[in-house]
Structures are given as structure tokens and as C-alpha cells.
Design a protein around this motif. Structure first.
Motif, PDB file in Angstrom:
ATOM      1  N   GLY A  81     -23.908  30.564  10.823  1.00 14.95           N
ATOM      2  CA  GLY A  81     -24.358  31.128   9.562  1.00 14.95           C
ATOM      3  C   GLY A  81     -23.364  32.144   9.039  1.00 14.95           C
ATOM      4  O   GLY A  81     -22.631  32.773   9.812  1.00 14.95           O
ATOM      5  N   ALA A  82     -23.330  32.312   7.721  1.00 19.90           N
ATOM      6  CA  ALA A  82     -22.332  33.188   7.106  1.00 19.90           C
ATOM      7  C   ALA A  82     -22.426  34.616   7.629  1.00 19.90           C
ATOM      8  O   ALA A  82     -21.411  35.234   7.987  1.00 19.90           O
ATOM      9  N   ALA A  83     -23.637  35.184   7.692  1.00 22.17           N
ATOM     10  CA  ALA A  83     -23.792  36.558   8.169  1.00 22.17           C
ATOM     11  C   ALA A  83     -23.353  36.679   9.616  1.00 22.17           C
ATOM     12  O   ALA A  83     -22.634  37.619   9.997  1.00 22.17           O
ATOM     13  N   GLN A  84     -23.761  35.723  10.449  1.00 23.63           N
ATOM     14  CA  GLN A  84     -23.401  35.736  11.865  1.00 23.63           C
ATOM     15  C   GLN A  84     -21.882  35.722  12.038  1.00 23.63           C
ATOM     16  O   GLN A  84     -21.317  36.498  12.819  1.00 23.63           O
ATOM     17  N   VAL A  85     -21.205  34.830  11.326  1.00 23.70           N
ATOM     18  CA  VAL A  85     -19.759  34.689  11.454  1.00 23.70           C
ATOM     19  C   VAL A  85     -19.049  35.961  10.983  1.00 23.70           C
ATOM     20  O   VAL A  85     -18.140  36.476  11.655  1.00 23.70           O
ATOM     21  N   LEU A  86     -19.445  36.489   9.823  1.00 22.94           N
ATOM     22  CA  LEU A  86     -18.773  37.669   9.280  1.00 22.94           C
ATOM     23  C   LEU A  86     -19.007  38.896  10.149  1.00 22.94           C
ATOM     24  O   LEU A  86     -18.093  39.710  10.344  1.00 22.94           O
ATOM     25  N   VAL A  87     -20.204  39.062  10.665  1.00 22.67           N
ATOM     26  CA  VAL A  87     -20.475  40.207  11.540  1.00 22.67           C
ATOM     27  C   VAL A  87     -19.642  40.113  12.806  1.00 22.67           C
ATOM     28  O   VAL A  87     -19.053  41.110  13.262  1.00 22.67           O
ATOM     29  N   GLU A  88     -19.551  38.936  13.398  1.00 23.98           N
ATOM     30  CA  GLU A  88     -18.747  38.773  14.612  1.00 23.98           C
ATOM     31  C   GLU A  88     -17.270  39.058  14.320  1.00 23.98           C
ATOM     32  O   GLU A  88     -16.584  39.745  15.090  1.00 23.98           O
ATOM     33  N   GLN A  89     -16.758  38.554  13.206  1.00 21.32           N
ATOM     34  CA  GLN A  89     -15.349  38.774  12.883  1.00 21.32           C
ATOM     35  C   GLN A  89     -15.064  40.224  12.491  1.00 21.32           C
ATOM     36  O   GLN A  89     -13.931  40.676  12.591  1.00 21.32           O
ATOM     37  N   SER A  90     -16.101  40.935  12.062  1.00 18.66           N
ATOM     38  CA  SER A  90     -15.899  42.333  11.676  1.00 18.66           C
ATOM     39  C   SER A  90     -15.463  43.206  12.843  1.00 18.66           C
ATOM     40  O   SER A  90     -14.944  44.307  12.650  1.00 18.66           O
ATOM     41  N   ARG A  91     -15.664  42.739  14.082  1.00 21.53           N
ATOM     42  CA  ARG A  91     -15.233  43.495  15.256  1.00 21.53           C
ATOM     43  C   ARG A  91     -13.722  43.718  15.239  1.00 21.53           C
ATOM     44  O   ARG A  91     -13.220  44.662  15.853  1.00 21.53           O
ATOM     45  N   HIS A  92     -13.005  42.850  14.573  1.00 17.55           N
ATOM     46  CA  HIS A  92     -11.546  42.911  14.575  1.00 17.55           C
ATOM     47  C   HIS A  92     -10.989  43.099  13.167  1.00 17.55           C
ATOM     48  O   HIS A  92      -9.844  42.751  12.907  1.00 17.55           O
ATOM     49  N   ALA A  93     -11.806  43.647  12.261  1.00 19.74           N
ATOM     50  CA  ALA A  93     -11.398  43.796  10.858  1.00 19.74           C
ATOM     51  C   ALA A  93     -11.335  45.260  10.459  1.00 19.74           C
ATOM     52  O   ALA A  93     -11.931  46.133  11.105  1.00 19.74           O
ATOM     53  N   SER A  94     -10.600  45.532   9.394  1.00 24.07           N
ATOM     54  CA  SER A  94     -10.596  46.869   8.812  1.00 24.07           C
ATOM     55  C   SER A  94     -11.632  46.985   7.700  1.00 24.07           C
ATOM     56  O   SER A  94     -12.111  48.075   7.391  1.00 24.07           O
ATOM     57  N   LEU A  95     -12.004  45.846   7.094  1.00 23.40           N
ATOM     58  CA  LEU A  95     -12.969  45.817   5.999  1.00 23.40           C
ATOM     59  C   LEU A  95     -13.474  44.391   5.856  1.00 23.40           C
ATOM     60  O   LEU A  95     -12.713  43.438   6.012  1.00 23.40           O
ATOM     61  N   VAL A  96     -14.768  44.244   5.557  1.00 23.74           N
ATOM     62  CA  VAL A  96     -15.337  42.940   5.209  1.00 23.74           C
ATOM     63  C   VAL A  96     -15.813  43.010   3.761  1.00 23.74           C
ATOM     64  O   VAL A  96     -16.481  43.974   3.367  1.00 23.74           O
ATOM     65  N   VAL A  97     -15.480  42.004   2.977  1.00 21.50           N
ATOM     66  CA  VAL A  97     -15.873  41.943   1.565  1.00 21.50           C
ATOM     67  C   VAL A  97     -16.808  40.755   1.366  1.00 21.50           C
ATOM     68  O   VAL A  97     -16.514  39.640   1.811  1.00 21.50           O
TER      69      VAL A  97
END
Length: 280
Positions: A81-97
Motif C-alpha cells: 500500500g502507498a502509505a506502508q511503502v512511503l512510511v518504510e522508505q521514510s526511514r532513509h529519507a530527508s523528506l517525504v512529499v
């Protein structure tokens, strides 16, 4: 934080997600970060992905490079799911849009749940771009004028928002409006506090909250506003002319088990300006 942590933006092929890509590309250049475009296919096993699913992310990358030549862009297509994927990838991000499709013409309806879910659970700051389809057309210029608005209530979480707001204002060469809403406390023993004194106390507390960041960002012009009223309605009213609203996930009334405070939730639901939620 590694300098290679990217700005991540989620795309689904909608005009709103393309508008979010343009905001994300702009932020990536501003932050001196690469841009990662992510497309989620849905829950694993629920749908069969079409052969050209990844092309959607590639097309978004073309748009990003067109709007910001020279920007380093990568793409990825993920099961989940979109939320699941973005939250997991946010561990290695400076910002999520995340781009919001807006309230479908009904101002009483809240923003899409995706932006709220990601803002509630991400491991880095999250920018929710409301009615992002406004910037899907390459001819539509992103807003460059207007102040960055930050709401603060004196909590430790609010310091995260203040720091992020100063950094945004400095990178944009924009003014910063720092807002603190105040209300009369319940009367005790029949004595009511002076409204002037309450307003002055709120203004002094606000000035104290900002003092270390004003020293760190001396080039940012700051306006202090202590406004009478409930925090969410005050922030929504003040945000109408703002370039961006910056908030903490929870304020002084937050409970640890709640991921978003009620004020942040209400502003995310109903603000017209993009909302940047500060997270560690």
C-alpha cells in the motif's frame, strides 16, 4: 544525517501526484538532495501489476528533470500500500512529499487519508501538498512569495517545527510568521485574568521559543503573532496567505500513543496551503 538521504515523493499517475513531484523536485534542489520517485502497486497479491506500471514512475522522473535540470532522480516501483511503502522508505529519507487530491470541491471534507497516514507514521518530515493538481502543468509556477507560517505552543515537539520553519524560510529567502494561539483559562475564585496580560504573556513565551533559532538564522525576518482563539481555527485563518504551514506532530496536549495531535490533524484536513509536519 547522511547527505545522500533523498527527498521521496509518491506518485500514482494522477495530476495531484505530478504536482507533488514538482514540489518535491523543488525541495530536493533547495535541500541539495537527490529525488526518489516511488510508485506503490497496492497490497501484494491483491492485484496483478500491469506490464507498464514502472513507466508511470519513469514519466514522473522526466517531469522532475524537466522542471529542475541537473537534478539526480531515481525511480522505484514497490509492492504494498502507498502509505506502508512511503512510511518504510521514510526511514532513509530527508523528506517525504505527498500530493493531496483536495476535498473534491467540498470544503467540509477532509484531505485524502494518505497524507494523514504518512504524516502520522513517517520517520522524517512530511510535506502534504493540498490540491496539488494546481501545479501539475509545467506552465504553472510554484509559489515563491508569501511567508512561512509556523505554529508553536511551547512544547518540545514545537521546537522541531520552529527549527524546520527557519530552515525553510532561510532557503526560500522568505519571511517567517511565528504564531501562538492563546485562550483565557477557566476563571478561579471569581477572578478573570486580564486579556492584555494573557496576550503579553503569550507573546513573551513565543519570543523565548524563537530566541535560539533567530540567533542561528539572523537573515530571516520574523514576525511574532500572539492571537486569541483556539489553535486550529487560528492557524487555518492565518494560513490563507502563507506559502507553507509548519507544525509539530503533537503539542502539549498530545498523548504518546496518538501519532498526530488534534490541531495538526485539523490543519492537515482543511488547510489550503501545503503543510510540513516536523518529525525526527
Amino acid at each position: 544525517m547522511s547527505s545522500q538521504r533523498p527527498v521521496i515523493v509518491g506518485v500514482d499517475g494522477s495530476p495531484a501526484s505530478l504536482g507533488a513531484v514538482r514540489w518535491a523536485a523543488d525541495e530536493a534542489v533547495r535541500l541539495h538532495r537527490p529525488l526518489q520517485i516511488t510508485h506503490a502497486l497496492g497490497v501484494s497479491g491483491q492485484n496483478e501489476p500491469a506490464p507498464d506500471e514502472h513507466q508511470l514512475a519513469v514519466q514522473a522522473a522526466v517531469e522532475a528533470r524537466t522542471s529542475q535540470p541537473g537534478l539526480h532522480v531515481t525511480t522505484g516501483t514497490w509492492q504494498g500500500g502507498a502509505a506502508q511503502v512511503l512510511v518504510e522508505q521514510s526511514r532513509h529519507a530527508s523528506l517525504v512529499v505527498v500530493g493531496s487530491h483536495g476535498p473534491s470541491g467540498f470544503v467540509a471534507l477532509p484531505v485524502d487519508s494518505l497524507g494523514v497516514q504518512v504524516a502520522a507514521h513517517a520517520h522524517c518530515p512530511v510535506l502534504v501538498v493540498h490540491d496539488a493538481q494546481r501545479w501539475a502543468d509545467p506552465a504553472a509556477a510554484l509559489p515563491r512569495h508569501g511567508p512561512v507560517l509556523v505554529g508553536t505552543d511551547g512544547s518540545d515537539n514545537a521546537q522541531l517545527a520552529i527549527e524546520l520553519a527557519f530552515a525553510e524560510a532561510a532557503s526560500r529567502r522568505a519571511d517567517l510568521i511565528a504564531l501562538r494561539a492563546w485562550q483565557e483559562p477557566p476563571h478561579r475564585w471569581g477572578f478573570a485574568a486580564s486579556r492584555d496580560r494573557l496576550a503579553d504573556n503569550a507573546r513573551q513565551a513565543l519570543a523565548a521559543d524563537l530566541e535560539p533559532w533567530r540567533a542561528k538564522y539572523p537573515g530571516v525576518r520574523v514576525e511574532l503573532r500572539a492571537v486569541h482563539g483556539a489553535p486550529a481555527p487560528v492557524l487555518l485563518a492565518e494560513s490563507r496567505d502563507a506559502l507553507m504551514v509548519v507544525l509539530s506532530p503533537r503539542g502539549t496536549g498530545g498523548f504518546d500513543e496518538l501519532r498526530l495531535g488534534s490541531v495538526t490533524q485539523q490543519v492537515l484536513d482543511h488547510a489550503s496551503a501545503p503543510v510540513l509536519v516536523a518529525r525526527h
